[in-house]
Design an enzyme around this catalytic site. Structure first.
Site, PDB file in Angstrom:
ATOM      1  N   CYS A   1       0.690  -1.226   0.115  1.00  0.00           N
ATOM      2  CA  CYS A   1      -0.141   0.048   0.086  1.00  0.00           C
ATOM      3  C   CYS A   1       1.015   1.254  -0.060  1.00  0.00           C
ATOM      4  O   CYS A   1       1.563   1.477  -0.823  1.00  0.00           O
ATOM      5  CB  CYS A   1      -1.040   0.114   1.058  1.00  0.00           C
ATOM      6  SG  CYS A   1      -2.324   1.084   0.964  1.00  0.00           S
TER       7      CYS A   1
ATOM      8  N   HIS B   1      -3.378  -6.228   1.745  1.00  0.00           N
ATOM      9  CA  HIS B   1      -3.450  -6.538   2.985  1.00  0.00           C
ATOM     10  C   HIS B   1      -3.907  -7.787   3.459  1.00  0.00           C
ATOM     11  O   HIS B   1      -4.270  -8.695   2.658  1.00  0.00           O
ATOM     12  CB  HIS B   1      -3.120  -5.282   3.648  1.00  0.00           C
ATOM     13  CG  HIS B   1      -4.528  -4.772   3.957  1.00  0.00           C
ATOM     14  ND1 HIS B   1      -4.646  -3.567   3.091  1.00  0.00           N
ATOM     15  CD2 HIS B   1      -5.422  -4.713   4.495  1.00  0.00           C
ATOM     16  CE1 HIS B   1      -5.922  -3.060   3.546  1.00  0.00           C
ATOM     17  NE2 HIS B   1      -6.561  -3.714   4.083  1.00  0.00           N
TER      18      HIS B   1
END
Lengths: 255, 428
Positions: A105, A207
């Site tokens: 990210c 994630h």
């Protein structure tokens, strides 16, 4: 997991560099470090996790064989960007030299050329990867995601995870995606591609964290790290990953 | 108009109870709000003598509301509070409905509402409370709520517009305490430093950098997560001294986090005029709110249900279980429905490794049973995997020796499922 019988024949040692654990850790990214560490230990690989934080030196960073950097909240990301300026050169060189790394990210976005915020401000990034990120200020891309791995990686299969990002990352020609999106959004709204692979670095919006359910990525990173460090072909002994397979199947069945 | 809505709402509430669809804590509110969006504000204006208390924050809302209600009752006030913990707009409208008579009169001195942290600014546009209790801010449901700093800033903006609202802040939580800077006469609660047992921050703590100047905070003592005796070495921002000092509280509620909930409630009760003995009397009588350390009996064994929905809450739940039993048998139930948050990555921010060897047996279940099993496996233990929650509970109860307790740590929707299986009735 008890894998005492699965020891590698040769005694290896790895230092995992965990970048900004107290700042870049928003979505359970620590799970990635837990998985890397345990999968080394289960094979008898001597492993150390070294935390690289605010104030750590370039030398500290260079002592690591494998890097992991997670995502963060805005305020934390600002603090990190300021500190990384001081280690930027060494960091970029390590990626170019093929030191394996996993960047999630915000950590992924940081490897690109620039990050364009919703109000149009262009923030320069590390600039190692031929890609950039824009935040159009539209809805965040949130939800479960399934991706078929790119053949370039040398491993096949479908990985699953959870994505949650406002930024859209666009890859340049000299860089390959991590895989093709089967379900979910991926790096941006249109390309049906997720993440990036450059040399031995993997960037992704997954994630959840990515590694527990997708141990083949963890082993790819460990293998690359050992091969780079010891200059020889490494075959990791297999571990029992039936729970991870069940977890992937359960999510895929629902998507 | 109001009267028709109230009658309609009360009918819906009664009906949903009768057909066993729960206690009517969200549906009636949904219906009246969709017909008249300003329902809550209007009803409050019709009853200016009634004071409102909002309880917000990531963890402890339901318990703190229950505690405050009990303390103020002991002080002789007439109290209404939302027992079901439905804390969004619909739940609040349902609460107002239930608190009012058919003619729109509310005869309570205080209405206590727990308010979802993200809805608080919105709620403050509808109703002006007399007190707002800000308990804490931890990472929770990032898929919906986003970042802690964003929530804190939203609170800050909406607090700045308020007049004559007493804001009550947890001084031991740096991000919450920081909100006091822009407010007139905030009051603070916290624990005496002597009750803080840890000497350093563990992983998963959120607000460990100064909210004012972004430097790393220092701690002399830590209660849990980022809550403790903190100060910023750079700009000098530090933990405010609690407005009222209390001795450690005694009650049926275990765990340090409940000491905070009790301190929050006691601080407001005291400000309203309750005496120390009224407060401690009330605490002797309280029982855990539903699903929060709630004890239930099944097949002659005791089950204790402890809601565990985010990393800090789960760490605190486990520490509480370990303070009650040396080698507990525990069942983790992980769901990923909307009320739980659809992102289950938070389980990796718990400190499972630290506790795993103490458990006699670990069972896992829920919609994301394999994710939970993986978390336990990487912490170093093989969990027993139960895709069926009924079977998980049955096995856990069967394996629990007589006289011992079986501990269930569920996420929010899982907690409702667990209670339904054990008691045969749903609450919401």
């Amino acid at each position: 997991m008890k894998h005492t019988t699965n020891r590698q024949n040769k005694k290896y040692q790895l230092t995992i560099g965990w970048l900004y654990p107290d700042l870049m850790n928003i979505y359970g990214d620590r799970g990635n470090v837990i998985v890397l560490e345990k999968r080394c230990k289960d094979r008898g690989i001597n492993v150390t996790v070294r935390e690289i934080g605010v104030g750590s030196t370039e030398k500290d960073l260079q002592s690591c064989d494998l890097l992991m950097m997670g995502g963060a909240q805005d305020m934390q990301q600002e603090i990190v960007a300021k500190d990384l300026q001081k280690k930027k050169k060494a960091f970029a060189q390590m990626i170019e030299d093929g030191v394996p790394g996993l960047y999630i990210c915000g950590g992924f976005q940081y490897l690109g050329q620039y990050y364009k915020t919703a109000d149009g401000t262009k923030l320069p990034q590390l600039g190692v990867l031929d890609m950039y990120t824009e935040n159009p200020g539209r809805e965040r891309l949130i939800g479960n995601i399934a991706v078929e791995l790119s053949p370039e990686l040398g491993i096949t299969g479908t990985i699953v995870g959870f994505e949650n990002h406002g930024g859209r990352t666009i890859l340049g020609k000299s860089i390959k995606p991590l895989g093709k999106v089967l379900k979910g959004y991926g790096s941006n709204d249109s390309a049906q591609e997720e993440g990036a692979v450059y040399k031995n670095s993997i960037g992704t919006y997954f994630h959840g964290p990515i590694l527990p359910k997708n141990p083949m990525i963890a082993d790819w990173l460990i293998e690359k790290a050992l091969e780079k460090k010891y200059g020889e072909k490494v075959m990791l002994t297999p571990l029992d990953d039936s729970l991870a397979a069940s977890a992937r199947e359960a999510i895929l069945a629902r998507m | 108009m109001m009267q028709i809505l109230i009658i309609l709402g009360k009918c819906v509430s009664r009906m949903s109870q009768l057909i066993g669809k729960g206690s009517g804590s969200t549906w009636p509110g949904y219906i009246v709000l969709s017909m008249y969006p300003r329902f809550i504000a209007r009803l409050h204006r019709m009853n200016p003598q009634t004071q409102i208390v909002f309880v917000s924050g990531t963890n402890g809302k339901t318990t703190t509301s229950m505690l405050l209600s009990s303390m103020l009752t002991s002080h002789g006030k007439k109290i209404f509070y939302n027992q079901s913990g439905a804390n969004l707009m619909n739940g609040m409208a349902s609460g107002f409905l239930n608190a009012s008579r058919i003619d729109g009169k509310i005869s309570y001195d205080f209405l206590i509402f727990e308010v979802d942290e993200n809805v608080l600014p919105l709620m403050l546009k509808e109703v002006m409370p007399a007190y707002i209790i800000c308990l804490n801010l931890f990472r929770d449901q990032l898929d919906r709520y986003g970042e802690l700093m964003t929530i804190a800033k939203k609170w800050q903006t909406s607090f700045a517009k308020l007049n004559d609202v007493q804001i009550v802040l947890n001084g031991d939580d740096p991000l919450v305490a920081w909100l006091g800077l822009g407010i007139e006469k905030p009051i603070y609660f916290g624990l005496p430093v002597s009750q803080m047992q840890k000497s350093e921050i563990i992983h998963g703590a959120d607000s460990t950098y100064c909210p004012r100047c972004e430097s790393k905070l220092e701690y002399k003592k830590v209660s849990y997560s980022h809550v403790g005796d903190w100060h910023c070495p750079s700009c000098g921002l530090n933990r405010p001294t609690p407005t009222y000092a209390f001795k450690p509280f005694t009650s049926e509620l275990s765990g340090l986090y409940n000491q905070y909930n009790m301190a929050a409630a006691a601080t407001v009760a005291k400000r309203i005029g309750a005496t120390d003995s009224e407060i401690s009397d009330a605490l002797m009588k309280v029982h855990p709110a539903f699903g929060r350390q709630e004890k239930v009996q099944k097949d002659g064994k005791e089950i204790q249900i402890i809601l565990s929905k985010n990393p800090t809450g789960t760490n605190q739940s486990i520490e509480t279980v370990l303070s009650l039993s040396k080698h507990p048998r525990v069942l983790f139930v992980l769901n990923d429905r909307i009320p739980d948050g659809t992102d289950v990555s938070w389980i990796w921010d718990t400190n499972m490794e630290q506790y795993i060897n103490s458990f006699a047996e670990v069972l896992v279940s829920g919609d994301r049973v394999y994710d939970m099993a993986l978390r336990i496996q990487y912490a170093g233990c093989e969990a027993r995997v139960f895709p069926s929650l009924e079977e998980a509970i049955e096995t856990g109860v069967k394996n629990t020796p007589k006289g011992e307790t079986f501990y269930i740590l569920p996420t929010y929707s899982a907690m409702l499922d667990v209670r339904k299986i054990i008691t045969g009735r749903s609450i919401l």
